[in-house]
Design an enzyme around this catalytic site. Structure first.
Site, PDB file in Angstrom:
ATOM      1  N   ALA A   1       0.832  -1.209   0.000  1.00 30.22           N
ATOM      2  CA  ALA A   1       0.000   0.000   0.000  1.00 30.22           C
ATOM      3  C   ALA A   1       0.866   1.259   0.000  1.00 30.22           C
ATOM      4  CB  ALA A   1      -0.959   0.000   1.186  1.00 30.22           C
ATOM      5  N   CYS A   2       1.927   1.251   0.787  1.00 31.03           N
ATOM      6  CA  CYS A   2       2.793   2.428   0.859  1.00 31.03           C
ATOM      7  C   CYS A   2       3.528   2.644  -0.457  1.00 31.03           C
ATOM      8  CB  CYS A   2       3.769   2.304   2.018  1.00 31.03           C
ATOM      9  SG  CYS A   2       2.942   2.296   3.623  1.00 31.03           S
TER      10      CYS A   2
END
Length: 157
Positions: free
Chosen positions: A48-49
């Site tokens: 996600a990051c």
């Protein structure tokens, strides 16, 4: 557990000096006279990051053309940030805040619900700081996917 700070538009952005992925000290004061998009993310090189960071990279040229500088902040060590920047061709500064002092000053660290468990951790957040160093937008508990599009739309970029 300390009370979490919540920043709001018009408040002064907390000042900071942190090392970037090259070990260069970066201060918010260095960007006075420019607008800043400051985003806090939990951990470099996680799915996600990575998606969020890459979306900021893809949007950095139009953001810069509109007068915004992008800065990312995480608890990761400088060496890990260098690997992250190299692996994903991230050209904006990634700042290392391992003791979470800057995270806490911005309200981007605290109690959160993670898959049904209450834990202490990084609260994915983005702040738009105006040229005078005041908070223009404070976005807390955001989702990584689609967030950058929301920010660019909000800023009219």
């Amino acid at each position: 557990m300390t009370e979490r700070v919540i920043l709001e538009p018009g408040m002064p952005a907390p000042s900071f000096t942190l090392p970037d992925q090259d070990g260069v000290e970066r201060s918010l004061a260095d960007y006075r006279g420019q607008k800043v998009v400051l985003f806090f993310y939990p951990e470099a090189m996680t799915p996600a990051c990575t998606k969020e960071a890459c979306e900021f990279q893809e949007s950095s040229a139009p953001l810069e053309a509109a007068g915004y500088r992008v800065l990312g902040v995480s608890r990761d060590a400088v060496e890990r940030l260098r690997r992250f920047a190299d692996r994903d061709s991230l050209e904006y500064p990634l700042l290392s805040d391992p003791d979470t002092a800057v995270h806490r000053a911005y309200g981007a660290f605290g109690t959160k619900n993670s898959y049904g468990r209450i834990i202490e951790g990084v609260i994915r957040s983005t702040f738009v700081i105006d040229a005078e160093g005041k908070i223009e937008h404070a976005l807390y508990n955001i989702k990584a996917t689609g967030h950058v599009a929301r920010v660019t739309k909000l800023l009219g970029v």
